[in-house]
Write a protein that holds these residues in place. Sequence first.
Motif, PDB file in Angstrom:
ATOM      1  N   ASP A  46       0.838  -1.204   0.000  1.00 54.23           N
ATOM      2  CA  ASP A  46       0.000   0.000   0.000  1.00 54.23           C
ATOM      3  C   ASP A  46       0.876   1.258   0.000  1.00 54.23           C
ATOM      4  O   ASP A  46       2.098   1.191   0.130  1.00 54.23           O
ATOM      5  CB  ASP A  46      -1.011  -0.019   1.149  1.00 54.23           C
ATOM      6  N   GLN A  47       0.224   2.386  -0.149  1.00 55.33           N
ATOM      7  CA  GLN A  47       0.970   3.653  -0.269  1.00 55.33           C
ATOM      8  C   GLN A  47       1.734   3.988   1.003  1.00 55.33           C
ATOM      9  O   GLN A  47       2.823   4.546   0.947  1.00 55.33           O
ATOM     10  CB  GLN A  47       0.009   4.793  -0.635  1.00 55.33           C
ATOM     11  N   GLU A  93      -0.748   0.034  -4.503  1.00 54.42           N
ATOM     12  CA  GLU A  93      -1.775   1.075  -4.454  1.00 54.42           C
ATOM     13  C   GLU A  93      -1.260   2.331  -5.159  1.00 54.42           C
ATOM     14  O   GLU A  93      -0.186   2.819  -4.858  1.00 54.42           O
ATOM     15  CB  GLU A  93      -2.046   1.384  -2.978  1.00 54.42           C
ATOM     16  N   GLY A 136      -3.636   4.963  -5.741  1.00 51.86           N
ATOM     17  CA  GLY A 136      -4.558   6.008  -5.295  1.00 51.86           C
ATOM     18  C   GLY A 136      -5.531   5.360  -4.338  1.00 51.86           C
ATOM     19  O   GLY A 136      -5.453   4.155  -4.106  1.00 51.86           O
ATOM     20  N   THR A 137      -6.454   6.149  -3.800  1.00 52.77           N
ATOM     21  CA  THR A 137      -7.424   5.572  -2.869  1.00 52.77           C
ATOM     22  C   THR A 137      -8.238   4.512  -3.598  1.00 52.77           C
ATOM     23  O   THR A 137      -8.826   4.798  -4.635  1.00 52.77           O
ATOM     24  CB  THR A 137      -8.353   6.688  -2.327  1.00 52.77           C
ATOM     25  N   GLN A 138      -8.200   3.314  -3.071  1.00 49.51           N
ATOM     26  CA  GLN A 138      -8.947   2.187  -3.649  1.00 49.51           C
ATOM     27  C   GLN A 138      -8.608   1.980  -5.139  1.00 49.51           C
ATOM     28  O   GLN A 138      -9.488   1.639  -5.927  1.00 49.51           O
ATOM     29  CB  GLN A 138     -10.459   2.428  -3.517  1.00 49.51           C
ATOM     30  N   ASN A 188      -9.967  -0.826  -9.602  1.00 48.39           N
ATOM     31  CA  ASN A 188     -10.503  -0.045  -8.485  1.00 48.39           C
ATOM     32  C   ASN A 188     -11.186  -0.944  -7.469  1.00 48.39           C
ATOM     33  O   ASN A 188     -11.658  -2.028  -7.814  1.00 48.39           O
ATOM     34  CB  ASN A 188     -11.515   0.969  -9.012  1.00 48.39           C
ATOM     35  N   SER A 217     -11.418  -2.264  -3.057  1.00 44.72           N
ATOM     36  CA  SER A 217     -10.518  -2.645  -1.963  1.00 44.72           C
ATOM     37  C   SER A 217      -9.622  -3.784  -2.459  1.00 44.72           C
ATOM     38  O   SER A 217      -9.888  -4.387  -3.504  1.00 44.72           O
ATOM     39  CB  SER A 217     -11.339  -3.128  -0.765  1.00 44.72           C
TER      40      SER A 217
END
Length: 320
Positions: free
Chosen positions: A223-224, A258, A260-262, A297, A299
């Motif tokens: 993840d980021q 990741e 971006g968000t989701q 896109n 979760s």
Amino acid sequence: MFRLWKECEGAENIVISGHVRPDGDCVGSCMATYLFLKKVMPEARIKVFLEQPADIFSCIQDYDKIETECHIDEAPDIFIALDCEKTRLGAAEVLFDKAKKKINIDHHISNASGCGDVNYVVPTASSASELVYDVIDKEYMDLEIAKAIYIGIIHDTGIFQYSNTSPKTLQTAGELIAFGFDFPTLIDETFYEKTYVQNQILGRALLESIIFMDGKCAVSYVDQKTMAFYNATPKDLEGIVNQLRIVKGVECAIFMYEIGTQQYKVSLRSCKYVDVSKVATFFGGGGHVRAAGCTMNGSFYDVVNNLSEHIEEQMVQVKY
Ligand code: 5GP
Ligand code: MN
């Protein structure tokens, strides 16, 4: 037979580019094309545009001539798109559209018909770099061009280990090393060598990997927050998916990070049965039968579930 120089005859202004997030084959094929055309067409204005490639490729001659900002300029007489279709050119796509003549050299099965006015697309070829070797006039080959092509081939074949390696690939590699560059060092320094951070993040991704579908699939993600912790960029994640693929019993490996968000950039690899290009193409990406990618896109679990459905469907068909 398609001859690159002949196709470029009379052009004064040529732009060469490849896909976003350029890998070894993309950089190698673009630079070999650039070095060759510069040599045979010294009068022409030739530009090579790529998103910033990894530092490991700085051993390629004229690496410092790569333009990483694509300013909208006059329409090129010729645009050469390498190792991709036009939609993956990123910022250079507008120049491709404006070009008087478009040449596309690629080996992605998801781009089988090509996107140029002139196409040399061979999905069975190991790499776009191998195809560049086919279309340049051999009497103008030199050590630096050979090195660029060789780097492209070794990166897309995993040093001649993947099934895209053909007798012709090896024959080409043989002709290239005859130019006398230091290939063992090139292999070590551009392929195997990892920075401390790259190894740390690889270790972490392996530690957190999950196997499912009775051990036939392996998945992991970064993840980021983790990338920020290690101060890592996407270039530091190359190779993780290959490590997941070689887990005993695994047919299909999924690695995602990741962006971006989701939102995740997904890499897919398979060993023998699953056509991952089909899976990636379904989700708007593409690639090869054994190596493909897409952006998805949702979760982490949504993405894994969506991919698994398509992977499992193929596994059922082959009664794997
Ligand atoms: P990687 O997993 O190493 O990023 O990519 C594997 C292969 O799939 C490469 O040949 C790459 O060019 C292709 N690929 C990766 N992501 C995409 C994508 O979003 N779209 C398309 N068309 N091809 C992709
Ligand atoms: Mn390639």
